[in-house]
Design an enzyme around this catalytic site. Sequence first.
Site, PDB file in Angstrom:
ATOM      1  N   THR A   1      -7.329  11.071   4.280  1.00 42.25           N
ATOM      2  CA  THR A   1      -6.078  10.561   4.543  1.00 42.25           C
ATOM      3  C   THR A   1      -5.071  11.653   4.788  1.00 42.25           C
ATOM      4  O   THR A   1      -5.476  13.118   4.362  1.00 42.25           O
ATOM      5  CB  THR A   1      -5.321  10.035   3.085  1.00 42.25           C
ATOM      6  OG1 THR A   1      -4.860  10.537   2.784  1.00 42.25           O
ATOM      7  CG2 THR A   1      -5.817   8.905   2.773  1.00 42.25           C
TER       8      THR A   1
ATOM      9  N   LYS B   1       1.544   4.678 -11.053  1.00 45.16           N
ATOM     10  CA  LYS B   1      -0.070   3.624 -10.694  1.00 45.16           C
ATOM     11  C   LYS B   1      -0.948   2.814 -11.769  1.00 45.16           C
ATOM     12  O   LYS B   1      -1.126   2.173 -12.033  1.00 45.16           O
ATOM     13  CB  LYS B   1      -1.094   4.993 -10.325  1.00 45.16           C
ATOM     14  CG  LYS B   1      -1.270   5.394  -9.218  1.00 45.16           C
ATOM     15  CD  LYS B   1      -0.626   4.938  -7.885  1.00 45.16           C
ATOM     16  CE  LYS B   1      -0.215   5.088  -6.804  1.00 45.16           C
ATOM     17  NZ  LYS B   1      -0.682   3.870  -5.318  1.00 45.16           N
TER      18      LYS B   1
ATOM     19  N   ASN C   1       1.042  -1.127  -0.443  1.00 43.86           N
ATOM     20  CA  ASN C   1       0.274  -0.347   0.080  1.00 43.86           C
ATOM     21  C   ASN C   1       0.743   1.328  -0.047  1.00 43.86           C
ATOM     22  O   ASN C   1       0.201   2.054  -0.611  1.00 43.86           O
ATOM     23  CB  ASN C   1      -0.681   0.384   1.257  1.00 43.86           C
ATOM     24  CG  ASN C   1      -1.258   1.107   1.711  1.00 43.86           C
ATOM     25  OD1 ASN C   1      -2.516   1.655   0.223  1.00 43.86           O
ATOM     26  ND2 ASN C   1      -1.013   2.221   2.124  1.00 43.86           N
TER      27      ASN C   1
ATOM     28  N   TYR D   1       2.912  10.293 -10.512  1.00 43.91           N
ATOM     29  CA  TYR D   1       2.351   9.425 -10.165  1.00 43.91           C
ATOM     30  C   TYR D   1       1.402   8.728 -11.381  1.00 43.91           C
ATOM     31  O   TYR D   1       0.892   6.931 -10.657  1.00 43.91           O
ATOM     32  CB  TYR D   1       1.506  10.155  -9.160  1.00 43.91           C
ATOM     33  CG  TYR D   1       0.365   9.561  -8.206  1.00 43.91           C
ATOM     34  CD1 TYR D   1       0.572   9.187  -7.061  1.00 43.91           C
ATOM     35  CD2 TYR D   1      -1.196   9.357  -8.363  1.00 43.91           C
ATOM     36  CE1 TYR D   1      -0.526   8.552  -5.959  1.00 43.91           C
ATOM     37  CE2 TYR D   1      -2.148   8.967  -7.966  1.00 43.91           C
ATOM     38  CZ  TYR D   1      -1.184   8.402  -6.512  1.00 43.91           C
ATOM     39  OH  TYR D   1      -3.120   7.556  -5.762  1.00 43.91           O
TER      40      TYR D   1
ATOM     41  N   ILE E   1      -9.484  10.018  -1.121  1.00 45.76           N
ATOM     42  CA  ILE E   1      -9.901   9.231   0.471  1.00 45.76           C
ATOM     43  C   ILE E   1      -9.289  10.318   1.907  1.00 45.76           C
ATOM     44  O   ILE E   1      -8.133  10.811   1.493  1.00 45.76           O
ATOM     45  CB  ILE E   1      -9.325   8.265   0.207  1.00 45.76           C
ATOM     46  CG1 ILE E   1     -10.046   6.866  -0.986  1.00 45.76           C
ATOM     47  CG2 ILE E   1      -9.720   7.132   1.678  1.00 45.76           C
ATOM     48  CD1 ILE E   1     -11.309   6.728  -1.085  1.00 45.76           C
TER      49      ILE E   1
END
Length: 250
Positions: free
Chosen positions: A192, A161, A90, A157, A190
Amino acid sequence: MNILNGKVALVTGATSGIGKSIALLYAANGAKVMVSGRNEKSGQEVVREIQSKGGDAAFFKADVSDPEQCRALIQSVVSTFGRIDIACNNAGVSGGLSLVVDYEVASWKDVLDTNLNSVFYCMKYELDAMGKQNAPGVIINMSSVLGLTGEMGLSAYVASKHAIIGLTKSAALENATKGIRINTVCPAYIETPILDVLSSEQRKAIESLQPVMRIGKPEEVAELVLWLSSDKASFVTGSHYSVDGGYLAR
């Protein structure tokens, strides 16, 4: 429900956010959990939270962009708990916002090392350990909805991914007959610590990108990861699943 009773699970990037929620949910469902990350204080707090609820957990500090630390991490899981049944890779970073033409080479390498190369390093040693056990295993690799689409200013990024999904498919095919299932989870935005720096206007803009008009919760991602990690998903491998509030349906 204890659907992971008797299993040993590893979660990287488990000191906060999605990784922490996954570690807590794994433990709540009966798994022994190795919590890993770069922040030892936060990692030990996750371990104590699991133990306070009657679970079994340990912490191993590791920077998974370093292959030797990945090797040591998986060795620690096996030496501590005797085996490794489940791994959720993760750990990741978003990197800074920059156009491709302006992207610093060092920053590009840092994002790729942390997001993509770490998944390869961890899987290499996880698969080796699982293969020696002659028993079923599960690996979940964390991608993103930006692994399925593009976004200006986040080329490193997005590239990392996307690549995780391809890497997962290849590894899943290689290990299908060995009883090791490998899948990818692709969250949208999300709640976070990464989002803590956003202004209220920026948060509203992000919320509007998701048709449900809100930011997702780490626990909502963890529930999908739990299912994929359990025997309930016994016929599922080589696939990717979005948790995105409708982001990709637009």
